[in-house]
Design an enzyme around this catalytic site. Structure first.
Site, PDB file in Angstrom:
ATOM      1  N   GLU A   1      -0.542 -10.480  -0.068  1.00 48.77           N
ATOM      2  CA  GLU A   1      -0.779 -11.524   0.939  1.00 48.77           C
ATOM      3  C   GLU A   1      -2.062 -11.298   1.737  1.00 48.77           C
ATOM      4  O   GLU A   1      -2.643 -12.242   2.265  1.00 48.77           O
ATOM      5  CB  GLU A   1       0.418 -11.650   1.876  1.00 48.77           C
ATOM      6  CG  GLU A   1       1.650 -12.282   1.217  1.00 48.77           C
ATOM      7  CD  GLU A   1       2.546 -11.269   0.526  1.00 48.77           C
ATOM      8  OE1 GLU A   1       2.125 -10.091   0.377  1.00 48.77           O
ATOM      9  OE2 GLU A   1       3.669 -11.646   0.132  1.00 48.77           O
TER      10      GLU A   1
ATOM     11  N   LYS B   1      13.600 -21.586   6.990  1.00 45.02           N
ATOM     12  CA  LYS B   1      13.963 -22.152   5.688  1.00 45.02           C
ATOM     13  C   LYS B   1      14.782 -23.434   5.811  1.00 45.02           C
ATOM     14  O   LYS B   1      14.569 -24.396   5.069  1.00 45.02           O
ATOM     15  CB  LYS B   1      14.746 -21.118   4.876  1.00 45.02           C
ATOM     16  CG  LYS B   1      15.018 -21.586   3.466  1.00 45.02           C
ATOM     17  CD  LYS B   1      15.477 -20.467   2.566  1.00 45.02           C
ATOM     18  CE  LYS B   1      15.613 -20.983   1.137  1.00 45.02           C
ATOM     19  NZ  LYS B   1      16.041 -19.912   0.223  1.00 45.02           N
TER      20      LYS B   1
ATOM     21  N   PHE C   1      17.817 -10.602   6.852  1.00 41.02           N
ATOM     22  CA  PHE C   1      16.996 -10.094   5.759  1.00 41.02           C
ATOM     23  C   PHE C   1      15.608 -10.740   5.811  1.00 41.02           C
ATOM     24  O   PHE C   1      15.484 -11.957   5.889  1.00 41.02           O
ATOM     25  CB  PHE C   1      17.675 -10.391   4.425  1.00 41.02           C
ATOM     26  CG  PHE C   1      16.837  -9.954   3.243  1.00 41.02           C
ATOM     27  CD1 PHE C   1      16.508  -8.619   3.061  1.00 41.02           C
ATOM     28  CD2 PHE C   1      16.349 -10.889   2.335  1.00 41.02           C
ATOM     29  CE1 PHE C   1      15.724  -8.217   1.993  1.00 41.02           C
ATOM     30  CE2 PHE C   1      15.562 -10.497   1.261  1.00 41.02           C
ATOM     31  CZ  PHE C   1      15.247  -9.158   1.092  1.00 41.02           C
ATOM     32  N   GLN C   2      14.596  -9.922   5.761  1.00 37.84           N
ATOM     33  CA  GLN C   2      13.194 -10.359   5.800  1.00 37.84           C
ATOM     34  C   GLN C   2      12.855 -11.173   7.034  1.00 37.84           C
ATOM     35  O   GLN C   2      12.038 -12.078   7.001  1.00 37.84           O
ATOM     36  CB  GLN C   2      12.816 -11.125   4.524  1.00 37.84           C
ATOM     37  CG  GLN C   2      12.906 -10.222   3.302  1.00 37.84           C
ATOM     38  CD  GLN C   2      12.186 -10.756   2.098  1.00 37.84           C
ATOM     39  OE1 GLN C   2      12.170 -11.965   1.858  1.00 37.84           O
ATOM     40  NE2 GLN C   2      11.576  -9.868   1.327  1.00 37.84           N
TER      41      GLN C   2
ATOM     42  N   MET D   1     -20.491   5.193   4.987  1.00 39.84           N
ATOM     43  CA  MET D   1     -20.772   4.998   6.408  1.00 39.84           C
ATOM     44  C   MET D   1     -20.113   6.090   7.239  1.00 39.84           C
ATOM     45  O   MET D   1     -20.662   6.554   8.236  1.00 39.84           O
ATOM     46  CB  MET D   1     -20.306   3.608   6.854  1.00 39.84           C
ATOM     47  CG  MET D   1     -20.753   3.228   8.239  1.00 39.84           C
ATOM     48  SD  MET D   1     -22.547   3.347   8.432  1.00 39.84           S
ATOM     49  CE  MET D   1     -23.054   1.685   8.035  1.00 39.84           C
TER      50      MET D   1
HETATM   51  C1  LIG Z   1      -9.391  -1.138   6.532  1.00 36.05           C
HETATM   52  C2  LIG Z   1     -10.430  -0.205   7.050  1.00 36.05           C
HETATM   53  N1  LIG Z   1     -10.172   1.113   7.150  1.00 36.05           N
HETATM   54  C3  LIG Z   1     -11.107   1.980   7.599  1.00 36.05           C
HETATM   55  C4  LIG Z   1     -12.343   1.521   7.973  1.00 36.05           C
HETATM   56  C5  LIG Z   1     -13.400   2.499   8.503  1.00 36.05           C
HETATM   57  N2  LIG Z   1     -14.575   2.537   7.603  1.00 36.05           N
HETATM   58  C6  LIG Z   1     -15.698   1.843   7.860  1.00 36.05           C
HETATM   59  S1  LIG Z   1     -16.838   2.011   6.669  1.00 36.05           S
HETATM   60  C7  LIG Z   1     -15.868   3.051   5.782  1.00 36.05           C
HETATM   61  C8  LIG Z   1     -16.337   3.623   4.486  1.00 36.05           C
HETATM   62  C9  LIG Z   1     -16.560   2.593   3.436  1.00 36.05           C
HETATM   63  O1  LIG Z   1     -16.859   3.240   2.226  1.00 36.05           O
HETATM   64  P1  LIG Z   1     -17.356   2.429   0.970  1.00 36.05           P
HETATM   65  O2  LIG Z   1     -16.540   1.228   0.781  1.00 36.05           O
HETATM   66  O3  LIG Z   1     -17.431   3.343  -0.189  1.00 36.05           O
HETATM   67  O4  LIG Z   1     -18.791   1.932   1.404  1.00 36.05           O
HETATM   68  P2  LIG Z   1     -20.136   2.754   1.687  1.00 36.05           P
HETATM   69  O5  LIG Z   1     -20.184   2.982   3.167  1.00 36.05           O
HETATM   70  O6  LIG Z   1     -20.083   4.013   0.901  1.00 36.05           O
HETATM   71  O7  LIG Z   1     -21.189   1.828   1.234  1.00 36.05           O
HETATM   72  C10 LIG Z   1     -14.654   3.256   6.440  1.00 36.05           C
HETATM   73  C11 LIG Z   1     -13.574   4.138   5.963  1.00 36.05           C
HETATM   74  C12 LIG Z   1     -12.574   0.131   7.875  1.00 36.05           C
HETATM   75  N3  LIG Z   1     -13.718  -0.427   8.240  1.00 36.05           N
HETATM   76  N4  LIG Z   1     -11.624  -0.701   7.386  1.00 36.05           N
END
Ligand SMILES: Cc1ncc(C[n+]2csc(CCOP(=O)(O)OP(=O)(O)O)c2C)c(N)n1
Lengths: 564, 164
Positions: free
Chosen positions: A50, A162, A112-113, A477
């Site tokens: 979803e 529902k 439920f749900q 990042m």
């Molecule tokens: C759902 C979620 N969890 C954690 C983060 C924190 N976060 C921001 S950038 C990142 C790393 C992303 O890695 P990747 O997709 O490999 O991209 P890159 O930075 O290597 O280009 C994380 C864990 C986020 N933005 N979203």
């Protein structure tokens, strides 16, 4: 004639001209699915989770300007969708999300749900409704679309028990609607507009700073006309890219934490700042104490609550950006006045000096694939015409820096919530909206795994999305912050145990390519762009050590950038 | 500064939780909040007491106004207004001297004794918040068994009226 709630639901969607519903069935929505099954005007796209439904509808909305529609079941169906709803909320994207609910007599029984869907989604929707009586269903749906798409847009959730979908009522869909408690502003205050124009014409170092609101408010054309007439420099936020042609000389690039040197310096030194459909987010302002210290600020926004929220402004203008900018252009034209040409020339001379720093330069001779190179190549081969979705991380920033968007609605990313996993499902919505256009998802090996199951959806509907995976084997990042601010202690940011993405794509019936030499980048992209019937997963093995520059560290001012 | 904000809301399920949720999500102060139906059954009226800098109050007003259920709102403290709150206080009242003393204090504050037992009095008092505070301060702390305050409600003076 009386219809069941489920049939009323479908008729409402037809009346709204809904093309696609993105959803996933379950007990509470089975009557609705049955009603959808018995017609073919509204097409249902079956996702695999979803969250994917919400992101796909969101991508559809961003790419078209029309509301995205989601249908999920009660309980886990709703909770799975919450991340997608919050993503849309933070970026003001019009979504109408329908959730099934347990029958009215069971509400509150821990049935439920059962989950309190209205309660769970309240903080991340523009508005939400629980429909307890089938006679209210059509009007509520009308209100939901109206609220989602007008004023500052946003997601609206309609929770439907529902039994309401089984009960019958006469069907009557209102053609128009007005609500005493909800009246979006339709035009800007003429006096404020004149004051703003006076200030703009007196400016010596003006700059336009524009955000996602210009795209949402269809204000790109008016913005471009006005900016060109005045000859002012302009910068866009991450959400606003494409609102002004990026290849134009007056464009300074993106601003903010990973914005260009010239954009951020122009902000810091400007004397008049014209903020349009932007919200002074912390990733843009840097340290608020040091933000635009010399500027008088004009702020145009449809949402009064956005104005003077983070930064006190001098001339607020509440109204639709399109109307306000057009009106401003008319006022300037009618006045017969022009900006201070001498001061502007001097300002441009200064900006060109900043520009000459060439802050986005990178090592073009590297033996490793540089992510920037991949994006430049992608830009060239798609002639800047692709729809580009993205996830969150370094790849997102590089895409924003290196793919020059000349038109609105082509750059589709989760700017506000920063939701990893957004890119692939969003691309599904975009590709469905524009079946003949090139849709590219620029992602990272960590992000793409968050909604990787949607490859199956892509297969089912034959969507030829190009996935550009900038695979640095790191949550890049996160790694970058750990390198800069935690002395290189790379806690949990290494992406171990990665799948073989080529085989993974193939197992879903798609094509995959692995590219690890710079000289193969262009050929691989060329080949991928030709494929029209399935996903091509391009796994680019990139330089692990590459960082996103420039960078304003958290807490620093806009003139305190790290350049390399 | 302390502000009294009055709102007319659509009388919909969940309207109250939207307001309460807004205050908690954005970290605004909330001193008291009252809500009740009005003469028009489709509306409810809420009175909110909050405090903050001018900027924060401006944001609170805008954010409240942005709620889809909000029909009208006003910051009563911006103009002449009347503020009222009702206090119910139950006090220990044993022995003739003490009972007489409590009764006298209640009268000075124009309070009414609305429930009497051999050992207690329950007093009702209406007024602005500081009057209620002053009354409570006058009573001896150990005597107070229970305090119930209604929360503030308020209305503008003169012709001005908050109407849908
Ligand atoms: C759902 C979620 N969890 C954690 C983060 C924190 N976060 C921001 S950038 C990142 C790393 C992303 O890695 P990747 O997709 O490999 O991209 P890159 O930075 O290597 O280009 C994380 C864990 C986020 N933005 N979203």
């Amino acid at each position: 004639m009386e219809l069941t709630g489920a049939d009323i639901f479908v008729r409402c969607l037809q009346e709204e001209g809904v093309e696609y519903v993105f959803g996933y069935p379950g007990g509470a929505v089975l009557h609705i699915y049955d009603a959808l099954f018995r017609q073919d005007a509204v097409k249902h796209i079956l996702v695999r989770h979803e969250q994917g439904a919400a992101h796909a509808a969101d991508g559809y909305a961003r790419a078209t300007g029309r509301p995205g529609v989601v249908l999920v079941t009660s309980g886990p169906g709703v909770t799975n969708a919450v991340t997608g709803i919050a993503t849309a909320y933070m970026d003001s994207i019009p979504l109408v999300v329908f959730s099934g609910q347990v029958p009215t007599h069971l509400i509150g029984n821990d049935a439920f749900q059962e989950v309190d869907s209205v309660g769970i989604t309240r903080p991340c929707v523009k508005h939400n409704f629980l429909v307890k009586d089938v006679r209210d269903l059509a009007l509520t749906i009308k209100k939901a679309f109206y609220i989602a798409t007008t004023g500052r847009p946003g997601p609206v959730v309609v929770d439907i028990p529902k039994d309401v979908t089984a009960h019958k009522a006469p069907f009557d869909y209102p053609k128009t609607i007005s609500m005493r408690s909800y009246n979006p502003v339709l035009r800007g205050h003429p006096g404020q507009i004149r004051r703003a124009v006076d200030l703009m014409l007196a400016a010596k170092r003006p700059v336009f700073y524009t955000g996602g609101g210009v795209i949402l408010g269809e204000g790109s054309e008016a913005l471009t006309t006005l900016t060109r007439r005045l000859g002012f420099p302009i910068t866009n936020t991450l959400m606003g890219l494409g609102a002004y042609p990026a290849t134009d000389r007056q464009f300074l690039g993106m601003l903010g934490m990973h914005g260009t040197y010239e954009a951020n310096m122009a902000m810091h030194h400007c004397d008049v700042l014209i903020a349009v459909g932007a919200r002074f987010d912390d990733r843009v302002t840097g340290n608020i104490e040091k933000f635009c210290p010399h500027a008088q600020i004009i702020h145009i926004d449809i949402d009064p609550a956005s104005i003077s929220k983070n930064v006190k402004v001098d001339i607020p203008i509440v109204g639709p950006v399109d109307a306000v900018l057009s009106e401003m252009d008319r006022v300037v034209a009618d006045s017969g006045r022009a900006p201070d040409a001498e001061a502007l020339a001097e300002w441009w001379r200064q900006i060109d000096e900043w520009r000459a720093m060439d802050c986005l330069k990178y090592d073009r001779k590297s033996k490793l694939i540089k992510p920037q190179h991949v994006l430049e190549c992608l830009y060239r081969l798609t002639a800047g015409e692709a729809y580009v979705t993205s996830d969150v991380g370094q790849h997102q920033m590089w895409a924003a820096q290196f793919y020059k968007f000349d038109r609105p609605r082509r750059w589709i990313n989760s700017g506000g919530l920063g939701t990893m996993g957004f890119g692939l499902p969003a691309a599904i919505g975009v590709q469905l909206a524009h079946p003949d256009e090139t849709v590219v998802c620029v992602t990272g090996e960590a992000s793409v795994q968050m909604c990787i199951q949607e490859l199956s959806t892509c297969r089912q509907y034959g969507l030829p999305i190009k996935i550009v995976n900038l695979n640095n084997r790191y949550m890049g990042m996160v790694r970058q912050w750990q390198e800069f601010f935690y002395q290189g202690r790379y806690a949990m940011s290494y992406m171990d145990a990665l799948p073989d993405f080529v085989q993974l794509a193939e197992s879903y019936g798609h094509a995959g390519m692995r590219i690890d030499r710079p000289e193969d980048v262009e050929g691989a992209l060329r080949e991928a762009l030709k494929v029209r019937d399935k996903v091509v997963f391009l796994d680019f093995i990139t330089d692990q050590a590459e960082n996103v520059y420039p960078m304003i560290p958290a807490g620093a001012g806009q003139n305190e950038m790290i350049l390399v | 500064m302390r502000h009294i904000i009055s709102l007319l809301l659509e009388n919909e399920a969940g309207a109250l939780s939207r307001v309460a949720g807004l205050f908690s999500a954005r970290g605004y102060n909330i001193e008291s909040l009252t809500v009740a139906p009005t003469e028009d059954a489709s509306l409810s009226r809420m009175t909110l007491v909050t405090s903050g800098s001018d900027e924060i109050i401006e944001q609170i007003m805008k954010q409240l106004n942005k709620l889809v259920d909000t029909v009208r709102l006003i910051d009563l403290t911006e103009g002449p207004h009347i503020e009222r709150e009702m206090l119910l206080v139950k006090v220990r009242a044993e022995g003739g001297e003490l009972r007489a003393e409590i009764k006298r204090v209640a009268e000075i504050f124009r309070g009414r004794i609305i429930d009497v037992t051999d050992t207690t009095y329950t007093i009702e008092l209406t007024g602005a918040g500081d009057k209620l505070n002053a009354f409570l301060d006058t009573l001896q702390r150990p005597l107070i068994l229970e305090v119930v305050r209604s929360g503030v409600s308020g209305i503008s003076r003169g012709e001005k009226a908050l109407k849908a």
